[in-house]
Design an enzyme around this catalytic site. Structure first.
Site: not given
Length: 237
Positions: A2, A106
């Site tokens: 992340c 992402e």
């Protein structure tokens, strides 16, 4: 991993969600504004285990307390190894936090380069990612007469630095199409357990895919300085 996330709600909504108030370590009120592109190295809001009724700003990128300097902060910690890895072991035992968010990004490899996707709940509701925090203090250096015990410490340090990292786990079926890791999203009823339990390892599981969505967004999000509502808008197909 992340490496970028969002928190688009206003301060009142955030404070109500976590039953906490935004303030600094001294208890003085602070303010926050909606964020669309939160990045490592920035001061970002977290709820720490030693002050669960306060939302404080810590720097994203954990610096272990034993580090020689404050460079190279660790933005993610693998759930499978945080209880053993030296960089995270003590923080996992004693210094956990909640990282408020309402989405994370992402990137997927494509023929035209990396395409960013935003992952969130369908209603963009706020959630808490599992985090760890740490306090690093610079070593005090001595110069001149200090080296012989006759002077005053050279006060070149800037005081303690408080940082955090986001815990990641295996991806669910949705995120696995984008990346091989995902942030640990905690169920609301498990958030206090993450802060207080002796060993909350069982909470570090992938969040169910059927409650989340993923959609492509503008590559403008690649630049951390671009922090406006346009970066969360779905790309037109």
């Amino acid at each position: 991993m992340c490496g970028r996330y969002t928190l688009m709600v206003d301060q009142t909504t955030l404070e109500d969600r976590f039953d906490a108030r935004v303030s600094n370590a001294s208890g003085e009120p602070e303010s926050i504004t909606p964020r669309y592109n939160m990045a490592p190295g920035q001061q970002l809001p977290v709820v720490m285990d030693d002050a669960p009724d306060t939302i404080q700003h810590l720097e994203w990128g954990l610096v272990p307390s034993w580090a020689d300097d404050d460079s190279g902060g660790l933005i993610n910690a693998r759930a499978e190894s945080i209880a053993e890895k030296p960089s995270f072991r003590e923080a996992y035992e004693r210094r956990r936090c909640l990282v408020p968010a309402d989405g994370f990004y992402e990137w997927v490899e494509t023929e035209s380069g990396k395409q960013p996707y935003r992952v969130s709940f369908e209603d963009d509701r706020v959630f808490a990612m599992a985090g760890l925090w740490e306090r690093w203090e610079p070593a005090t250096t001595q110069t001149g007469l200090d080296a012989f015990g006759g002077g005053v410490d050279d006060a070149t340090d800037t005081g303690p630095l408080e940082t955090f990292t986001i815990v990641t786990t295996e991806p669910n079926d949705l995120v696995s199409e984008l990346h091989h890791r995902m942030a640990v999203i905690l169920e609301p009823e498990n958030e206090r357990e993450w802060l207080t339990a002796d060993d909350p390892q069982a909470l570090l599981e992938p969040y169910p895919a059927d409650e989340l969505r993923a959609y492509p967004v503008s590559k403008a999000v690649n630049d951390p300085s671009t922090d406006d509502p346009s970066v969360v808008e779905p790309l037109e197909s």
